[in-house]
Write a protein that holds these residues in place. Sequence first.
Motif, PDB file in Angstrom:
ATOM      1  N   VAL A   1       0.851  -1.186   0.000  1.00  0.00           N
ATOM      2  CA  VAL A   1       0.000   0.000   0.000  1.00  0.00           C
ATOM      3  C   VAL A   1       0.885   1.235   0.000  1.00  0.00           C
ATOM      4  O   VAL A   1       1.983   1.244   0.558  1.00  0.00           O
ATOM      5  CB  VAL A   1      -0.940   0.017   1.224  1.00  0.00           C
ATOM      6  N   LEU A   2       0.396   2.274  -0.632  1.00  0.00           N
ATOM      7  CA  LEU A   2       1.103   3.553  -0.673  1.00  0.00           C
ATOM      8  C   LEU A   2       0.684   4.374   0.534  1.00  0.00           C
ATOM      9  O   LEU A   2      -0.505   4.619   0.749  1.00  0.00           O
ATOM     10  CB  LEU A   2       0.784   4.300  -1.966  1.00  0.00           C
ATOM     11  N   ILE A   3       1.667   4.794   1.338  1.00  0.00           N
ATOM     12  CA  ILE A   3       1.377   5.530   2.563  1.00  0.00           C
ATOM     13  C   ILE A   3       2.052   6.897   2.514  1.00  0.00           C
ATOM     14  O   ILE A   3       3.070   7.069   1.837  1.00  0.00           O
ATOM     15  CB  ILE A   3       1.844   4.760   3.814  1.00  0.00           C
ATOM     16  N   PRO A   4       1.490   7.896   3.206  1.00  0.00           N
ATOM     17  CA  PRO A   4       2.079   9.245   3.202  1.00  0.00           C
ATOM     18  C   PRO A   4       3.304   9.336   4.107  1.00  0.00           C
ATOM     19  O   PRO A   4       3.321  10.060   5.102  1.00  0.00           O
ATOM     20  CB  PRO A   4       0.930  10.118   3.708  1.00  0.00           C
ATOM     21  N   SER A   5       4.337   8.588   3.774  1.00  0.00           N
ATOM     22  CA  SER A   5       5.578   8.581   4.541  1.00  0.00           C
ATOM     23  C   SER A   5       6.736   8.384   3.580  1.00  0.00           C
ATOM     24  O   SER A   5       6.633   7.636   2.601  1.00  0.00           O
ATOM     25  CB  SER A   5       5.564   7.458   5.589  1.00  0.00           C
ATOM     26  N   ASP A   6       7.847   9.061   3.847  1.00  0.00           N
ATOM     27  CA  ASP A   6       9.014   8.930   2.972  1.00  0.00           C
ATOM     28  C   ASP A   6       9.946   7.815   3.418  1.00  0.00           C
ATOM     29  O   ASP A   6      11.031   7.655   2.862  1.00  0.00           O
ATOM     30  CB  ASP A   6       9.785  10.251   2.897  1.00  0.00           C
ATOM     31  N   THR A   7       9.548   7.039   4.431  1.00  0.00           N
ATOM     32  CA  THR A   7      10.384   5.974   4.974  1.00  0.00           C
ATOM     33  C   THR A   7       9.826   4.608   4.600  1.00  0.00           C
ATOM     34  O   THR A   7       8.619   4.362   4.737  1.00  0.00           O
ATOM     35  CB  THR A   7      10.482   6.090   6.506  1.00  0.00           C
TER      36      THR A   7
ATOM     37  N   ALA B   1      13.715  13.983  -1.759  1.00  0.00           N
ATOM     38  CA  ALA B   1      13.678  14.475  -3.132  1.00  0.00           C
ATOM     39  C   ALA B   1      13.655  15.996  -3.128  1.00  0.00           C
ATOM     40  O   ALA B   1      12.992  16.625  -2.295  1.00  0.00           O
ATOM     41  CB  ALA B   1      12.452  13.923  -3.868  1.00  0.00           C
ATOM     42  N   SER B   2      14.371  16.597  -4.063  1.00  0.00           N
ATOM     43  CA  SER B   2      14.406  18.052  -4.187  1.00  0.00           C
ATOM     44  C   SER B   2      14.514  18.426  -5.657  1.00  0.00           C
ATOM     45  O   SER B   2      15.056  17.672  -6.482  1.00  0.00           O
ATOM     46  CB  SER B   2      15.583  18.640  -3.399  1.00  0.00           C
ATOM     47  N   GLY B   3      13.995  19.567  -5.988  1.00  0.00           N
ATOM     48  CA  GLY B   3      14.059  20.071  -7.358  1.00  0.00           C
ATOM     49  C   GLY B   3      13.759  21.549  -7.383  1.00  0.00           C
ATOM     50  O   GLY B   3      13.282  22.122  -6.391  1.00  0.00           O
ATOM     51  N   LYS B   4      14.003  22.175  -8.513  1.00  0.00           N
ATOM     52  CA  LYS B   4      13.762  23.604  -8.637  1.00  0.00           C
ATOM     53  C   LYS B   4      12.327  23.874  -9.073  1.00  0.00           C
ATOM     54  O   LYS B   4      11.889  23.403 -10.121  1.00  0.00           O
ATOM     55  CB  LYS B   4      14.748  24.203  -9.640  1.00  0.00           C
ATOM     56  N   VAL B   5      11.630  24.640  -8.235  1.00  0.00           N
ATOM     57  CA  VAL B   5      10.262  25.065  -8.512  1.00  0.00           C
ATOM     58  C   VAL B   5      10.262  26.581  -8.561  1.00  0.00           C
ATOM     59  O   VAL B   5      10.598  27.238  -7.565  1.00  0.00           O
ATOM     60  CB  VAL B   5       9.286  24.563  -7.434  1.00  0.00           C
ATOM     61  N   ASP B   6       9.913  27.122  -9.727  1.00  0.00           N
ATOM     62  CA  ASP B   6       9.962  28.586  -9.937  1.00  0.00           C
ATOM     63  C   ASP B   6      11.360  29.131  -9.664  1.00  0.00           C
ATOM     64  O   ASP B   6      11.546  30.197  -9.068  1.00  0.00           O
ATOM     65  CB  ASP B   6       8.944  29.311  -9.049  1.00  0.00           C
ATOM     66  N   GLY B   7      12.370  28.363 -10.070  1.00  0.00           N
ATOM     67  CA  GLY B   7      13.742  28.808  -9.927  1.00  0.00           C
ATOM     68  C   GLY B   7      14.328  28.627  -8.547  1.00  0.00           C
ATOM     69  O   GLY B   7      15.489  28.985  -8.314  1.00  0.00           O
ATOM     70  N   THR B   8      13.550  28.096  -7.587  1.00  0.00           N
ATOM     71  CA  THR B   8      14.036  27.912  -6.227  1.00  0.00           C
ATOM     72  C   THR B   8      14.058  26.429  -5.892  1.00  0.00           C
ATOM     73  O   THR B   8      13.098  25.700  -6.167  1.00  0.00           O
ATOM     74  CB  THR B   8      13.140  28.648  -5.220  1.00  0.00           C
ATOM     75  N   SER B   9      15.149  25.956  -5.287  1.00  0.00           N
ATOM     76  CA  SER B   9      15.267  24.553  -4.905  1.00  0.00           C
ATOM     77  C   SER B   9      14.356  24.272  -3.706  1.00  0.00           C
ATOM     78  O   SER B   9      14.438  24.963  -2.681  1.00  0.00           O
ATOM     79  CB  SER B   9      16.710  24.212  -4.557  1.00  0.00           C
ATOM     80  N   GLU B  10      13.495  23.284  -3.831  1.00  0.00           N
ATOM     81  CA  GLU B  10      12.544  22.944  -2.772  1.00  0.00           C
ATOM     82  C   GLU B  10      12.542  21.437  -2.520  1.00  0.00           C
ATOM     83  O   GLU B  10      12.802  20.636  -3.428  1.00  0.00           O
ATOM     84  CB  GLU B  10      11.116  23.385  -3.149  1.00  0.00           C
ATOM     85  N   GLU B  11      12.255  21.072  -1.269  1.00  0.00           N
ATOM     86  CA  GLU B  11      12.053  19.669  -0.928  1.00  0.00           C
ATOM     87  C   GLU B  11      10.663  19.240  -1.417  1.00  0.00           C
ATOM     88  O   GLU B  11       9.675  19.948  -1.210  1.00  0.00           O
ATOM     89  CB  GLU B  11      12.166  19.453   0.579  1.00  0.00           C
ATOM     90  N   LEU B  12      10.590  18.095  -2.039  1.00  0.00           N
ATOM     91  CA  LEU B  12       9.341  17.600  -2.603  1.00  0.00           C
ATOM     92  C   LEU B  12       8.810  16.456  -1.747  1.00  0.00           C
ATOM     93  O   LEU B  12       9.585  15.618  -1.273  1.00  0.00           O
ATOM     94  CB  LEU B  12       9.555  17.126  -4.042  1.00  0.00           C
ATOM     95  N   PRO B  13       7.474  16.401  -1.527  1.00  0.00           N
ATOM     96  CA  PRO B  13       6.899  15.316  -0.718  1.00  0.00           C
ATOM     97  C   PRO B  13       7.012  13.973  -1.415  1.00  0.00           C
ATOM     98  O   PRO B  13       6.848  13.865  -2.633  1.00  0.00           O
ATOM     99  CB  PRO B  13       5.434  15.737  -0.544  1.00  0.00           C
ATOM    100  N   VAL B  14       7.311  12.937  -0.614  1.00  0.00           N
ATOM    101  CA  VAL B  14       7.471  11.575  -1.132  1.00  0.00           C
ATOM    102  C   VAL B  14       6.571  10.627  -0.356  1.00  0.00           C
ATOM    103  O   VAL B  14       6.508  10.687   0.876  1.00  0.00           O
ATOM    104  CB  VAL B  14       8.937  11.111  -1.022  1.00  0.00           C
ATOM    105  N   SER B  15       5.886   9.754  -1.066  1.00  0.00           N
ATOM    106  CA  SER B  15       5.107   8.674  -0.463  1.00  0.00           C
ATOM    107  C   SER B  15       5.755   7.357  -0.852  1.00  0.00           C
ATOM    108  O   SER B  15       6.307   7.225  -1.954  1.00  0.00           O
ATOM    109  CB  SER B  15       3.652   8.708  -0.942  1.00  0.00           C
ATOM    110  N   THR B  16       5.705   6.379   0.039  1.00  0.00           N
ATOM    111  CA  THR B  16       6.377   5.109  -0.212  1.00  0.00           C
ATOM    112  C   THR B  16       5.401   3.947  -0.105  1.00  0.00           C
ATOM    113  O   THR B  16       4.334   4.059   0.522  1.00  0.00           O
ATOM    114  CB  THR B  16       7.532   4.884   0.781  1.00  0.00           C
ATOM    115  N   TYR B  17       5.806   2.826  -0.703  1.00  0.00           N
ATOM    116  CA  TYR B  17       5.017   1.601  -0.625  1.00  0.00           C
ATOM    117  C   TYR B  17       5.524   0.738   0.534  1.00  0.00           C
ATOM    118  O   TYR B  17       6.724   0.646   0.778  1.00  0.00           O
ATOM    119  CB  TYR B  17       5.109   0.807  -1.926  1.00  0.00           C
ATOM    120  N   ALA B  18       4.584   0.107   1.240  1.00  0.00           N
ATOM    121  CA  ALA B  18       4.930  -0.759   2.370  1.00  0.00           C
ATOM    122  C   ALA B  18       4.142  -2.056   2.261  1.00  0.00           C
ATOM    123  O   ALA B  18       3.012  -2.084   1.745  1.00  0.00           O
ATOM    124  CB  ALA B  18       4.644  -0.066   3.699  1.00  0.00           C
TER     125      ALA B  18
END
Length: 247
Positions: free
Chosen positions: A118-124, A195-212
Amino acid sequence: MSPQTAQTTQSNVAAATNTEQTMTGNPFLDGLRLPEESAVPEPNNQELTQEDFFALLSQQLSMQDPFKPVENDQMIQQMASFSTVDGITKLNEEIVNLNALTSSSQALQASGLVGQKVLIPSDTAHISAEDTSMKGIISTPEPVDSITVRIEDEKGQLVDTYTVDGSAGGNIDVSWDGLDKNGEPVAEGNYTFKASGKVDGTSEELPVSTYAHVTSVSLGTAATGAILNLRGVGGIKISDVLAVSET
């Protein structure tokens, strides 16, 4: 002491001895004995039942002033009030029973998720002998040319890093083969996607969900509902699950 008095005394002692509960040392035989009467009186139930109410009402009617009898509307109002309270009490009991039945039914339905992921709202996620890789989803507010993915262990130390294409935007699938920078399998334990990437020219941390991996289902309570027990991660409410996957 006369013989008659001595005989009476012996009879009283024997009767007292017979009434005492003695232990034989055999758990089975001792369990068959009747329990001794408790010297503590049973607590009185202070709840006013329907029979008590009508008894009081009959007493009130029998002792009322014949020249000033109770009005019919007052009597009806008292009976209606008691019926309302009694109905609310029974309704609460039915709701409790319904909640228990709903929780059991939900847990039974959730048991079909055992063995799936299942996909859960956790990056771990958890790495083990059964699951040697990790999968997840990176959520982006808009297309990102390149997303940097970092894998960290439970101590926050960097294990591996790579980039994925995020130009499609939305939900980006991400996976890790469970190998460190040197290509060696990592030890069993929990690892985190960053995960991180540039959003509107600014580097931001992106939310990650993982499978368990779902190992079992717990009944839970009426407030929590069924609880999914995840391998290496712990329990999570079934209402927090984002998606279900067979692999």
